[in-house]
Design a protein around this motif. Structure first.
Motif, mmCIF file in Angstrom:
data_model
loop_
_atom_site.group_PDB
_atom_site.id
_atom_site.type_symbol
_atom_site.label_atom_id
_atom_site.label_comp_id
_atom_site.label_asym_id
_atom_site.label_seq_id
_atom_site.Cartn_x
_atom_site.Cartn_y
_atom_site.Cartn_z
ATOM 1 N N GLY A 1 0.824 -1.204 0.000
ATOM 2 C CA GLY A 1 0.000 0.000 0.000
ATOM 3 C C GLY A 1 0.855 1.249 0.000
ATOM 4 N N ILE A 2 0.427 2.236 -0.757
ATOM 5 C CA ILE A 2 1.143 3.513 -0.811
ATOM 6 C C ILE A 2 0.353 4.541 -0.019
ATOM 7 N N HIS A 3 0.984 5.130 0.970
ATOM 8 C CA HIS A 3 0.362 6.164 1.790
ATOM 9 C C HIS A 3 0.784 7.531 1.277
ATOM 10 N N ARG A 4 -0.192 8.325 0.919
ATOM 11 C CA ARG A 4 0.066 9.703 0.481
ATOM 12 C C ARG A 4 -0.571 10.715 1.425
ATOM 13 N N ASP A 5 -1.140 10.235 2.521
ATOM 14 C CA ASP A 5 -1.824 11.148 3.444
ATOM 15 C C ASP A 5 -0.968 11.520 4.649
ATOM 16 N N GLU A 6 0.313 11.136 4.620
ATOM 17 C CA GLU A 6 1.262 11.571 5.643
ATOM 18 C C GLU A 6 2.252 12.530 4.996
ATOM 19 N N LYS A 7 3.147 13.045 5.783
ATOM 20 C CA LYS A 7 4.043 14.099 5.298
ATOM 21 C C LYS A 7 4.874 13.653 4.110
ATOM 22 N N THR A 8 5.393 12.427 4.159
ATOM 23 C CA THR A 8 6.227 11.916 3.073
ATOM 24 C C THR A 8 5.605 10.646 2.504
ATOM 25 N N PRO A 9 5.365 10.568 1.203
ATOM 26 C CA PRO A 9 4.802 9.350 0.612
ATOM 27 C C PRO A 9 5.693 8.144 0.894
ATOM 28 N N HIS A 10 5.077 7.010 1.187
ATOM 29 C CA HIS A 10 5.841 5.805 1.479
ATOM 30 C C HIS A 10 5.000 4.588 1.168
ATOM 31 N N MET A 11 5.659 3.442 1.056
ATOM 32 C CA MET A 11 4.963 2.195 0.755
ATOM 33 C C MET A 11 5.128 1.203 1.889
ATOM 34 N N TYR A 12 4.017 0.576 2.271
ATOM 35 C CA TYR A 12 4.028 -0.536 3.212
ATOM 36 C C TYR A 12 3.841 -1.811 2.412
ATOM 37 N N ALA A 13 4.437 -2.897 2.867
ATOM 38 C CA ALA A 13 4.206 -4.187 2.230
ATOM 39 C C ALA A 13 4.310 -5.287 3.275
ATOM 40 N N TYR A 14 3.490 -6.311 3.127
ATOM 41 C CA TYR A 14 3.529 -7.470 4.011
ATOM 42 C C TYR A 14 3.934 -8.685 3.195
ATOM 43 N N VAL A 15 4.943 -9.374 3.693
ATOM 44 C CA VAL A 15 5.487 -10.540 2.999
ATOM 45 C C VAL A 15 5.457 -11.736 3.947
ATOM 46 N N VAL A 16 4.889 -12.864 3.488
ATOM 47 C CA VAL A 16 4.990 -14.110 4.239
ATOM 48 C C VAL A 16 6.285 -14.780 3.794
ATOM 49 N N PRO A 17 7.264 -14.944 4.712
ATOM 50 C CA PRO A 17 8.610 -15.383 4.315
ATOM 51 C C PRO A 17 8.733 -16.887 4.077
ATOM 52 N N ILE A 18 8.172 -17.352 2.957
ATOM 53 C CA ILE A 18 8.295 -18.758 2.573
ATOM 54 C C ILE A 18 9.534 -18.922 1.694
ATOM 55 N N ASP A 19 10.438 -19.821 2.089
ATOM 56 C CA ASP A 19 11.668 -19.996 1.309
ATOM 57 C C ASP A 19 11.454 -20.969 0.140
ATOM 58 N N SER A 20 12.532 -21.254 -0.584
ATOM 59 C CA SER A 20 12.434 -22.099 -1.779
ATOM 60 C C SER A 20 12.062 -23.543 -1.449
ATOM 61 N N GLN A 21 12.188 -23.926 -0.175
ATOM 62 C CA GLN A 21 11.817 -25.264 0.265
ATOM 63 C C GLN A 21 10.376 -25.328 0.764
ATOM 64 N N GLY A 22 9.685 -24.186 0.669
ATOM 65 C CA GLY A 22 8.297 -24.140 1.120
ATOM 66 C C GLY A 22 8.138 -23.977 2.612
ATOM 67 N N LYS A 23 9.211 -23.561 3.289
ATOM 68 C CA LYS A 23 9.164 -23.414 4.741
ATOM 69 C C LYS A 23 9.096 -21.939 5.143
ATOM 70 N N LEU A 24 8.451 -21.684 6.264
ATOM 71 C CA LEU A 24 8.411 -20.336 6.827
ATOM 72 C C LEU A 24 9.787 -20.052 7.412
ATOM 73 N N ASN A 25 10.514 -19.098 6.811
ATOM 74 C CA ASN A 25 11.927 -18.950 7.142
ATOM 75 C C ASN A 25 12.379 -17.502 6.948
ATOM 76 N N ALA A 26 12.063 -16.649 7.900
ATOM 77 C CA ALA A 26 12.426 -15.232 7.797
ATOM 78 C C ALA A 26 13.941 -15.053 7.799
ATOM 79 N N ARG A 27 14.632 -15.919 8.513
ATOM 80 C CA ARG A 27 16.093 -15.773 8.593
ATOM 81 C C ARG A 27 16.737 -15.929 7.223
ATOM 82 N N HIS A 28 16.153 -16.753 6.378
ATOM 83 C CA HIS A 28 16.695 -16.942 5.031
ATOM 84 C C HIS A 28 16.735 -15.613 4.266
ATOM 85 N N PHE A 29 15.746 -14.778 4.515
ATOM 86 C CA PHE A 29 15.650 -13.515 3.774
ATOM 87 C C PHE A 29 16.333 -12.351 4.490
ATOM 88 N N LEU A 30 16.258 -12.333 5.814
ATOM 89 C CA LEU A 30 16.809 -11.201 6.563
ATOM 90 C C LEU A 30 18.160 -11.499 7.190
#
Length: 244
Positions: free
Chosen positions: A115-144
């Motif tokens: 989502g893009i917010h334009r109703d605050e002082k500086t335009p910005h984008m929020y995004a939600y990501v479910v961190p599923i890795d290439s093995q189909g596992k929930l694995n945030a550490r793989h990405f971060l």
């Protein structure tokens, strides 16, 4: 100051995701948002917090380990002065390329909302990501990963997206501590007071028959000191924008 700003927040419960989504969709009081501009916001992938939660749940595995990261919340923008100086179409192009970068990094099916917010002082984008890795596992550490991986992610985003839009990476190796996405954004959103500099020559000595004022060198040095002191908060914000 034209730095990219890329921030992440790990959301470890459905309650945390829901609270964040309600903020994203303005379903709760948002004091720093202008309600007259809220209709200008853009939502991609969901049109309400309920739809966003449904999209998250659809990607989550049946079993989630204790304290597992269910979603990664991204905040993407740029230095306030540089971002607000861009035309609406140029801002949108930056966010479009940012979303493409997220999808390439995580897989389009795992980027459940942006989502893009334009109703605050500086335009910005929020995004939600479910961190599923290439093995189909929930694995945030793989990405971060750790500090090294986060540092590399900042560099990659700046190179792949920022440069194209005249934004550059922040100061690498900054010692500034990481902050929650909303707290950080609230900080950079604070308005800055206009510069106030005494342009009159200071009187050093006043006598009966003569008056001594600053020399050219003293005058220039004082002006520089005063300006540097007043712009320091903005310099610090720019420094923070590239931490990790």
């Amino acid at each position: 100051m034209n730095f990219v700003i890329l921030r992440t927040q790990k959301l470890k419960s459905k309650g945390a995701i829901c609270r964040s989504a309600k903020h994203a969709f303005r379903e709760q009081d948002t004091p720093n948002a202008d309600p007259k501009l809220t209709p200008e916001n853009t939502h991609i992938g969901a049109q309400s917090s309920d739809e966003a939660m449904a999209a998250v749940n659809a990607r989550l595995p049946d079993k989630i380990r204790k304290n597992g990261v269910m979603a990664i919340e991204y905040l993407i923008t740029a230095s306030p002065e540089a971002m607000t100086a861009k035309l609406r179409k140029d801002q949108d192009n930056y966010f479009h390329d940012s979303l493409a970068w997220l999808k390439a990094k995580h897989g389009a099916e795992n980027v459940v909302y942006a989502g893009i917010h334009r109703d605050e002082k500086t335009p910005h984008m929020y995004a939600y990501v479910v961190p599923i890795d290439s093995q189909g596992k929930l694995n945030a550490r793989h990405f971060l990963g750790g500090a090294k991986a986060l540092n590399a992610m900042q560099t990659d985003f700046a190179q792949q997206v920022g440069v194209k839009h005249d934004f550059k990476r922040g100061i690498e190796g900054s010692k500034a501590t990481h902050q929650r996405v909303q707290s950080f954004y609230g900080q950079i959103n604070q308005p800055q007071a206009p510069l106030t500099v005494d342009k009159e020559r200071k009187v050093l000595k006043k006598g009966v028959f003569s008056t001594t004022v600053e020399s050219d060198e003293e005058y220039q040095a004082r002006i520089i000191r005063e300006v540097n002191k007043q712009i320091q908060p903005s310099v610090e914000k720019a420094r923070l924008s590239g931490t990790k």
